[in-house]
Design a protein around this motif. Structure first.
Motif, short mmCIF file in Angstrom:
data_model
loop_
_atom_site.label_atom_id
_atom_site.label_comp_id
_atom_site.label_asym_id
_atom_site.label_seq_id
_atom_site.Cartn_x
_atom_site.Cartn_y
_atom_site.Cartn_z
N GLU B 446 -12.34 -56.21 18.76
CA GLU B 446 -13.29 -56.67 19.77
C GLU B 446 -13.55 -58.17 19.64
O GLU B 446 -13.72 -58.88 20.64
CB GLU B 446 -14.62 -55.89 19.64
CG GLU B 446 -15.50 -56.11 20.87
CD GLU B 446 -16.95 -55.68 20.68
OE1 GLU B 446 -17.18 -54.73 19.90
OE2 GLU B 446 -17.82 -56.32 21.30
N GLN B 447 -13.55 -58.62 18.39
CA GLN B 447 -13.73 -60.06 18.15
C GLN B 447 -12.63 -60.85 18.87
O GLN B 447 -12.90 -61.86 19.52
CB GLN B 447 -13.66 -60.29 16.64
CG GLN B 447 -13.92 -61.70 16.19
CD GLN B 447 -13.84 -61.82 14.66
OE1 GLN B 447 -12.90 -61.31 14.04
NE2 GLN B 447 -14.82 -62.47 14.06
N ARG B 450 -13.15 -60.83 22.67
CA ARG B 450 -14.19 -61.79 23.08
C ARG B 450 -13.66 -63.21 23.03
O ARG B 450 -13.95 -64.02 23.91
CB ARG B 450 -15.41 -61.68 22.15
CG ARG B 450 -16.24 -60.46 22.39
CD ARG B 450 -17.62 -60.70 21.81
NE ARG B 450 -18.38 -59.47 21.73
CZ ARG B 450 -19.70 -59.44 21.51
NH1 ARG B 450 -20.36 -60.58 21.34
NH2 ARG B 450 -20.35 -58.31 21.45
N ARG B 451 -12.92 -63.50 21.97
CA ARG B 451 -12.41 -64.87 21.82
C ARG B 451 -11.43 -65.19 22.95
O ARG B 451 -11.47 -66.29 23.52
CB ARG B 451 -11.73 -65.04 20.47
CG ARG B 451 -12.75 -65.19 19.34
CD ARG B 451 -12.12 -65.25 17.97
NE ARG B 451 -13.18 -65.37 16.94
CZ ARG B 451 -12.96 -65.31 15.65
NH1 ARG B 451 -11.73 -65.13 15.18
NH2 ARG B 451 -13.95 -65.44 14.80
N ARG B 453 -11.40 -64.02 25.84
CA ARG B 453 -12.11 -64.15 27.12
C ARG B 453 -12.98 -65.40 27.17
O ARG B 453 -13.64 -65.65 28.19
CB ARG B 453 -13.02 -62.94 27.32
CG ARG B 453 -12.28 -61.69 27.73
CD ARG B 453 -13.29 -60.58 27.97
NE ARG B 453 -12.64 -59.33 28.25
CZ ARG B 453 -13.20 -58.15 28.06
NH1 ARG B 453 -14.42 -58.08 27.58
NH2 ARG B 453 -12.56 -57.04 28.34
N SER B 455 -15.75 -65.83 25.47
CA SER B 455 -17.16 -65.44 25.43
C SER B 455 -17.97 -66.46 24.62
O SER B 455 -17.49 -67.00 23.62
CB SER B 455 -17.29 -64.06 24.79
OG SER B 455 -18.64 -63.80 24.50
N LYS B 456 -19.17 -66.70 25.08
CA LYS B 456 -20.04 -67.60 24.33
C LYS B 456 -20.88 -66.85 23.30
O LYS B 456 -21.71 -67.43 22.61
CB LYS B 456 -20.94 -68.37 25.28
CG LYS B 456 -20.14 -69.37 26.11
CD LYS B 456 -21.00 -70.19 27.01
CE LYS B 456 -20.14 -71.24 27.70
NZ LYS B 456 -20.90 -72.05 28.65
N LYS B 457 -20.70 -65.55 23.27
CA LYS B 457 -21.37 -64.75 22.24
C LYS B 457 -20.31 -64.27 21.26
O LYS B 457 -19.51 -63.38 21.57
CB LYS B 457 -22.12 -63.59 22.87
CG LYS B 457 -23.20 -64.10 23.83
CD LYS B 457 -24.41 -63.23 23.84
CE LYS B 457 -25.56 -63.95 24.54
NZ LYS B 457 -26.71 -63.08 24.76
N HIS B 458 -20.33 -64.89 20.09
CA HIS B 458 -19.24 -64.70 19.13
C HIS B 458 -19.58 -63.59 18.16
O HIS B 458 -20.67 -63.57 17.57
CB HIS B 458 -18.98 -66.00 18.38
CG HIS B 458 -18.59 -67.11 19.30
ND1 HIS B 458 -17.29 -67.38 19.65
CD2 HIS B 458 -19.35 -67.99 19.99
CE1 HIS B 458 -17.26 -68.39 20.48
NE2 HIS B 458 -18.50 -68.78 20.72
N GLU B 651 -23.84 -61.22 16.06
CA GLU B 651 -23.43 -61.89 17.29
C GLU B 651 -24.14 -63.24 17.30
O GLU B 651 -25.36 -63.30 17.17
CB GLU B 651 -23.87 -61.05 18.49
CG GLU B 651 -23.43 -61.63 19.81
CD GLU B 651 -23.90 -60.74 20.95
OE1 GLU B 651 -23.13 -59.85 21.37
OE2 GLU B 651 -25.06 -60.91 21.39
N ASP B 653 -24.97 -66.59 19.35
CA ASP B 653 -25.03 -67.16 20.69
C ASP B 653 -24.71 -68.65 20.59
O ASP B 653 -25.49 -69.43 20.04
CB ASP B 653 -26.45 -66.93 21.25
CG ASP B 653 -26.61 -67.44 22.67
OD1 ASP B 653 -25.85 -68.36 23.08
OD2 ASP B 653 -27.51 -66.93 23.36
N GLU B 654 -23.57 -69.01 21.11
CA GLU B 654 -23.10 -70.40 20.98
C GLU B 654 -24.05 -71.38 21.67
O GLU B 654 -24.19 -72.53 21.24
CB GLU B 654 -21.69 -70.44 21.58
CG GLU B 654 -21.24 -71.72 22.12
CD GLU B 654 -19.90 -71.61 22.84
OE1 GLU B 654 -19.14 -70.64 22.63
OE2 GLU B 654 -19.61 -72.52 23.62
#
Lengths: 271, 794
Positions: B446-447, B450-451, B453, B455-458, B651, B653-654
């Motif tokens: 999943e990590q 997300r990367r 995509r 995602s700004k939530k790492h 998680e 949040d960037e």
């Protein structure tokens, strides 16, 4: 933690409270006690007299007045949070109340107390500011109605004079998009930065803990009115502001957070 | 090792019995020191220095003395002749250790904000506090040392008479050449520097003391919110100069300690001194913000750790250099705390070469001392953070670097390079169980999603494998470490004439549930109901011998003593039963509260009958003393070595830098479990306290030595709202060191969790090239690190 010694009077009516306030130099009103008592215990406030208005239950109500809702000043946060009327006609207000402190605080704290205290770091003052609410102030010479935009003057300072009492908050009904973004590290804490946004054709945004009082993000509002995108408008969230630096956040980080949270609030309110 | 022998057909141990301590705690009936009603008591209040380092030029108490209800106001100068000995430090870790004398009230110079300068006695608490404001003190400011590097530089001195800020240098380096060789030939060297921030222990009940002179003779009863009534009795005697035989220390209900009440405090010494001086009861209860300054702090270290490893990541050597912050003075165990971790910087990995150096330095801050884990959380953090760095360097997964380095099960008992013998361990299955429970592969997948995509939530996942040494401790080993006491524990069991049972323990529970657990141990062995067993403790007149509760020792040492005392009393009971049944003792078996002749179960004698016979003594075997009582003082042959795997999923949040702890999995091996519910409670509280260090808490000093966050508004103790439900599991590898096969669990969660969380955050942020975030990983700190990595001008 023990406060310095003080005199105590229990007000039997609004008129009684005002008469005591008028007769004593350094009296403070006590409602839920969740702002005043901590200050007294830290000896940051040492009023000579406490006027307890906690038993004036006739100041606890939420009533439909046609185009606005009248909320009695002694209404507890818990009651605001759970009001069906408010949930249907001003849903942002119960939501903001639900984010104040923890359940114990919400069962004691009052909306009038929170607004009268005028803390720029509190959630409800910012919410009523975004909603363009009006406040009814009672004093020895009768009542006056002050818009929220003129009420908050400085750090823990409002237009309330020492012999006046806030009795009612008049909240315009509001059916548009809204958002409340609260950023903190622990659930029960004050916001490091908070943003309340309401959109009803035009957008009003207010900020929590970005200055000495609750503040309107006027630069963002103006940019939106000029047709700016959310991205561009939110970049102006801290224009002209000088947010505080404390152990939770530097001023610079607060500016950054304000931009992020305004962007998120607008994305939700303008959806 | 077999699980404990039981005299019961239905085992009580292992059950989730509700804690018998809880009803009175939950209904407010429990009596803490401040709840004790005492007539004629004087309330003590202490004026504390607002200056971190200053000469006391003048103290004017005239106005305060005249205030209503004020009984006495005294300065350090006026009390000089009342002191008998300086405040005690029981752990002179080296022969040369510098330990400047420290008295309860400063007379000449204050060394930290919170150091006492005057004391008020009044007939009520408010009057005592109000009088403090009327005392006028003139100070002359002296140079203030806050940072540890500044202390080490010795440019300004906390104690000029010592000529240095260094209290001691302690080295553990069994074979230097081996370490040097390893680093010279290593394929990989990982070097890191970590800061262990100062923490406020924040027990739910603040400290408090009440000293009551007894009406006859010159005896004193001391009620104190302490973890160590027994040690306190000895130390108060030595410090105040009252015969130990005249002191009785009682720790009533105590609302937590986390090590902060494992101490001898100036308020305890002062209250006894003043009660003696004025022949009046004296009482004091700490205020919360006062406690932030006057109660010891935890941690406070700068760690440098170097790993040498082969090309495949197998460790060759660990080298550690610590600077440890002592604060202004040495408290009871201050110098020894970092050394408790000094044996464990190689974690649970098979490391042949080891070097550890600790330099203890004075600063103008509140003294540090033991705080939950005491040295071992720091060690675990350093090695577990470094293992992740090593994995990255070698190019393998953090789980794999650990697998490659675990001490293999066949090596137990394992002699570690620093000189311990790990009695037992089986690490790999424990790790694998954790990885499976958390769904490690899925999280990694999943990590990646997300990367990819953007995602700004790492997502980040962090491992922490830990081992601790607890069950403190073999007395001989403590002696070799220059600790001024032993590590044994005492237990007495009495089977009363009415067949009810009293157990007296030398442990001093302050939230751990010893009454419940000890009664379960005895119930199993005697085959009777736990409800028939009372556990007495924490009063030196009732339990004269004991070494109290700290360092996850109570079950492993004190519980074992209880178990052995039960066996001992049963042996005596068996002689009486054999006498009455007219058989040889070895022909009897014991089960479910009754002795029966082997092979003829009808021929039996109940324990209750034996107890009554022992009491009447009408017909006892020749030479046997009446009554059924036995005492065992047990000195453990070794430490115990709990271990486990903790996994945090976060998680980050960037945009805001906020970290959300999404999941937390722990697999702990604490050996046999007496009451799994109590075990889980300890682990959950420990995890929360460790996550608090990782994400929330820090005692922040400014450059002038002011502690900036003395209230819970600013010192961020998290609440349950900040945590997900923890997902607990366990493996069971019984310890062969004690008869219960137990290890101790009080500190495990707090030891394991900080590196799990920080490893997870660094894992999440690895996309930004971030290699470390100092604790607490506040949103602003994370946001700053991300901004910095992007080259944003900050």
């Amino acid at each position: 933690m023990f406060p310095a010694s003080f005199d105590y009077a229990k007000a039997t009516s609004v008129a009684d409270a005002i008469s005591i306030l008028s007769s004593v130099d350094d009296a403070k009103l006590l409602a839920g006690g969740h702002s005043l008592l901590p200050l007294m215990k830290l000896r940051l406030a040492s009023p000579g007299m406490i006027v307890d208005i906690g038993s004036l239950t006739d100041l606890s109500y939420i009533e439909d007045k046609g185009d606005y809702v009248a909320v009695g000043a002694l209404t507890r946060h818990h009651d605001v949070q759970n009001s069906r009327l408010l949930k249907s006609v001003v849903p942002i207000l119960p939501y903001v109340a639900s984010r104040v402190g923890d359940p114990a605080v919400r069962h004691r704290g009052t909306i009038g107390g929170s607004i009268s205290h005028g803390d720029g770091a509190s959630d409800l003052p910012a919410a009523v500011l975004a909603l363009d609410a009006k406040f009814v102030l009672m004093g020895p010479k009768g009542e006056r109605v002050v818009p929220a935009s003129e009420f908050f003057v400085g750090f823990l300072e409002t237009v309330l004079s020492s012999d006046e009492l806030l009795t009612e908050i008049r909240v315009p009904k509001f059916s548009g998009g809204w958002s409340f973004q609260k950023f903190n590290r622990r659930a029960q804490d004050w916001a490091i930065v908070g943003v309340a946004a309401v959109n009803n054709g035009h957008t009003r945004i207010s900020l929590v803990n970005m200055g000495p009082t609750p503040l309107r993000a006027t630069a963002v509002e103006a940019a939106l009115a000029d047709g700016a995108s959310i991205e561009v408008a939110s970049g102006r969230a801290s224009d002209g502001l000088d947010p505080p630096s404390d152990l939770n956040a530097s001023s610079e980080y607060r500016r950054h957070l304000a931009e992020v949270l305004v962007k998120r609030a607008l994305a939700e309110a303008l959806r | 090792m077999t699980i404990l022998e039981t005299g019961s057909s239905e085992r009580v141990t292992g059950k989730r019995l509700l804690r018998r301590e809880d009803p009175e705690l939950l209904t407010g009936e429990a009596k803490f020191v401040d709840d004790i009603v005492q007539q004629n008591a004087l309330y003590m209040a202490i004026l504390r220095s607002p200056m971190a380092h200053a000469r006391i030029v003048a103290v004017d108490t005239a106005i305060a003395k005249r205030m209503p209800d004020v009984f006495a106001v005294m300065t350090g100068e006026e009390l000089k002749s009342d002191w008998f000995a300086p405040m005690p430090c029981a752990w002179p870790v080296t022969g040369e250790m510098k330990n400047p004398p420290h008295y309860p009230v400063a007379a000449d110079v204050v060394k930290y904000v919170g150091d006492a300068v005057a004391v008020v006695l009044a007939s009520n608490k408010v009057a005592a506090i109000d009088a403090l404001a009327a005392i006028d003190v003139k100070y002359e400011a002296l140079p203030v040392i806050v940072a540890l590097e500044d202390a080490l530089a010795d440019k300004e001195l906390v104690h000029p008479e010592l000529g240095t800020n260094t209290s001691y240098v302690w080295k553990l380096e069994p074979d230097k050449s081996k370490v040097d060789q390893a680093f010279a030939s290593a394929a990989h060297v990982v070097k890191s520097r970590f800061v262990q921030q100062r923490l406020l222990p924040s027990a739910m009940e603040p400290r408090g003391v009440l000293v009551v002179p007894q009406p006859y003779g010159s005896e004193y009863t001391i009620y104190s919110s302490t973890q160590i009534p027994h040690i306190l009795k000895i130390m108060l005697s030595l410090t105040v100069g009252v015969s130990e035989a005249k002191l009785r220390v009682i720790a009533p209900a105590v609302g937590g300690g986390f090590g902060s009440k494992l101490n001898v405090y100036s308020e305890e010494v002062l209250a006894l001194t003043l009660a003696r001086k004025f022949h009046r009861p004296v009482r004091w209860t700490e205020e919360r913000s006062e406690g932030a300054l006057a109660t010891i702090h935890g941690r406070g270290q700068i760690q440098e750790i170097e790993l040498a490893a082969e090309a495949d990541g197998r460790l060759m050597a660990v080298k550690v250099n610590l600077i440890a912050d002592m604060g202004g003075y040495l408290q009871l165990l201050t110098p020894g705390v970092p050394l408790l971790g000094g044996f464990l910087y190689h974690g649970l990995y098979d490391v042949p070469a080891y070097s550890f150096t600790c330099t203890g330095v004075f600063t103008n801050k509140t003294p540090t001392d033991a705080y939950r884990g005491a040295g071992r959380p720091e060690a675990t953090f350093a090695i577990e953070r470094s293992m992740d760095s090593l994995a990255r360097k070698v190019g393998i997964d953090p789980a794999e670097i650990r697998r490659r380095n675990f001490i293999p099960p066949e090596k137990f008992p394992y002699s570690s390079a620093p000189g311990l013998v790990f009695d037992s361990g089986n690490y790999l299955p424990n790790l694998e169980q954790g990885l499976e429970k958390v769904g490690y592969a899925q999280i990694r997948a999943e990590q990646q999603i997300r990367r990819s995509r953007g995602s700004k939530k790492h997502l980040g996942v962090g491992l922490s494998c830990y081992v601790e040494m607890c069950g403190l401790a073999p007395s001989k080993v403590l002696g070799s470490l220059s600790y001024s006491a032993g590590g044994w524990e005492s237990a007495t069991i009495r089977i009363l004439p009415t067949s009810k049972v009293q157990v007296v323990t030398g442990t001093a529970p302050h939230g751990q549930g010893h009454e419940t657990s000890w009664s379960m141990i005895v119930a199993d062995r005697l085959g009777i109901s736990p409800e028939d067993i009372e556990v007495l403790h924490s009063d030196t007149a009732i339990a004269p011998y004991g070494l109290d509760t700290y360092g996850s020792r109570s079950l492993a040492v004190g519980g074992s003593a209880v178990y052995l005392a039960t066996d001992k009393v049963l042996e005596k009971a068996k002689l009486i039963a054999a006498h009455h049944l007219e058989v040889a003792a070895e022909d009897l078996s014991y089960k479910d509260g009754s002795f029966a002749v082997k092979g003829s179960p009808d021929k039996a004698m109940a324990l209750s009958s034996v107890a009554f016979e022992a009491f009447t003594a009408h017909n006892l075997p020749e030479g046997l003393e009446p009554n059924l009582e036995a005492t065992v003082t047990w000195d453990p042959p070794n430490f115990t070595f709990p271990f486990g795997t903790h996994i945090a999923v976060v998680e980050v949040d960037e945009e805001t830098g906020a970290t959300e702890l999404l999941r937390y999995v722990s697999i702990d091996d604490v050996g046999n479990q007496i009451n799994p519910m109590i075990v889980e409670g300890q682990i959950e509280g420990g995890i929360a306290q460790g996550v608090a260090q990782a994400l929330f808490e820090e005692a922040i000093y400014d450059g002038s030595g002011n502690l900036l966050n003395t209230t819970f508004l600013e010192y961020l103790v998290p609440s349950a709202s900040e945590f997900p439900s923890f997902e607990l599991g366990n493996t069971v590898t019984p310890s062969p060191t004690n008869p219960l096969g137990v290890k101790g669990v009080g500190e495990a969660g707090c030891i394991a969790s900080p590196p799990a969380v920080i490893n997870a955050i660094v894992d999440a942020l690895s996309v930004f090239g971030i290699e470390h975030i100092e604790m607490p990983a506040s949103p602003e700190k994370v946001w700053s690190a991300i901004s910095f990595s992007r080259g944003n001008s900050r």
